[in-house]
Write an enzyme that holds these catalytic residues in place. Sequence first.
Site, short mmCIF file in Angstrom:
data_model
loop_
_atom_site.label_atom_id
_atom_site.label_comp_id
_atom_site.label_asym_id
_atom_site.label_seq_id
_atom_site.Cartn_x
_atom_site.Cartn_y
_atom_site.Cartn_z
CB SER A 104 -0.85 0.01 1.07
OG SER A 104 -0.27 -0.13 2.32
CG HIS A 132 -3.42 -1.45 -2.22
ND1 HIS A 132 -4.05 -0.14 -2.48
CD2 HIS A 132 -3.26 -1.60 -0.99
CE1 HIS A 132 -4.19 0.37 -1.38
NE2 HIS A 132 -3.83 -0.32 -0.49
CE LYS A 163 -7.07 -0.35 0.05
NZ LYS A 163 -7.36 0.87 0.87
C1 LIG Z 1 -3.11 -3.66 2.37
C2 LIG Z 1 -4.67 -3.17 2.97
N1 LIG Z 1 -5.26 -3.96 4.06
C3 LIG Z 1 -6.34 -3.95 4.50
C4 LIG Z 1 -6.49 -2.31 4.47
C5 LIG Z 1 -8.17 -1.80 5.03
O1 LIG Z 1 -9.09 -1.92 4.30
P1 LIG Z 1 -10.51 -1.12 4.63
O2 LIG Z 1 -10.20 0.22 4.01
O3 LIG Z 1 -11.50 -1.68 4.03
O4 LIG Z 1 -10.32 -1.23 6.10
C6 LIG Z 1 -5.99 -1.42 3.67
C7 LIG Z 1 -6.42 0.10 3.38
O5 LIG Z 1 -6.03 0.96 3.54
C8 LIG Z 1 -4.91 -1.77 2.96
O6 LIG Z 1 -4.10 -1.18 2.43
#
Ligand SMILES: Cc1ncc(COP(=O)(O)O)c(C=O)c1O
Length: 310
Positions: A104, A132, A163
């Site tokens: 991310s 992602h 996303k």
């Molecule tokens: C790698 C990763 N996992 C989990 C999440 C969390 O997702 P959510 O926005 O649905 O809570 C994110 C989001 O920012 C992320 O980048």
Amino acid sequence: MANGTLTGHVALEKELAAFYDQKEAMVFSTGFVANLGMLSSLMGRGDVILLDADCHASIYDGCRLSGADFIRFRHNDAAHMDERLRRLGDRAADTLIVVEGIYSMFGDRAALEEIVAVKKKYGAFLMVDEAHSLGVLGAHGRGCAEEAGVENEVDFIVGTFSKSLAAIGGFCVSNHPELELIRYASRPYIFTASSSPSAIASTREALKIIQQRPELRRQLWENANQLYRGLKALGYVLGPEPSPVISVRLKEAKKAFSCWQGLLNEGVYTNLVLPPATPDGGSLLRCSVSAAHTPEQISRIIAAFATVSR
Ligand SMILES: Cc1ncc(COP(=O)(O)O)c(C=O)c1O
């Protein structure tokens, strides 16, 4: 588990399982909660979780909540992971390895082929967070594991609706039939509200679009490559490879802030990421490219970065 699971939630779980060609699927309220819920109920005191150092905060927090011992390996370094597993001796075979499909912060992909080879050597388990990479990588958009041809070696795929699916929610799919038991053990699953029916409905539609319109994925990659090339040509320091997450790396937080403000004045919004949220103590202007951007808009973004750099 208590209530809040409606027809749409069940249908989406079936559709996610079919999309990934896995036996089981669970929908969580967010991607963050999916990581908390999975890690804290799969693993417990006395267990070991081995995670990539650059993993998302929700993975770290899931590790903490589990009570398991958690050990980091250097980002995307399968040799370092191997060394860590070797040192674990008998405990290696019950260890859960956790990586992300596309990271991310810098937008780089997991070296999944190498990671899977090491995982198999020790008989460990593997979880991949495709937050992602869902809709982005692989012939069908299933993510990094599909692209690397290692889907059968991944025990748990987690992800988010926030996303490429443009909603709110999270999920886990697996071929382990025991995934069903997580519903009765996972506190972050049980003790929070379910995703709203409207979020579930739009997610189901977006999942269909990902499958029916591969041209959106091609457009996304054209946009990502155009922006990456353009920013590189301006001399910016970027992540190691193009992806829909393109991070401009700046050493000083003050400079990052003034660039961010300058871009905003030019009509371009980026995510300003400052330490301690960054992996290396630097600062980032994180761009999220979408299939809906036009080539003209990408050119405008590059021009705004050129103005700011002057
Ligand atoms: C790698 C990763 N996992 C989990 C999440 C969390 O997702 P959510 O926005 O649905 O809570 C994110 C989001 O920012 C992320 O980048």
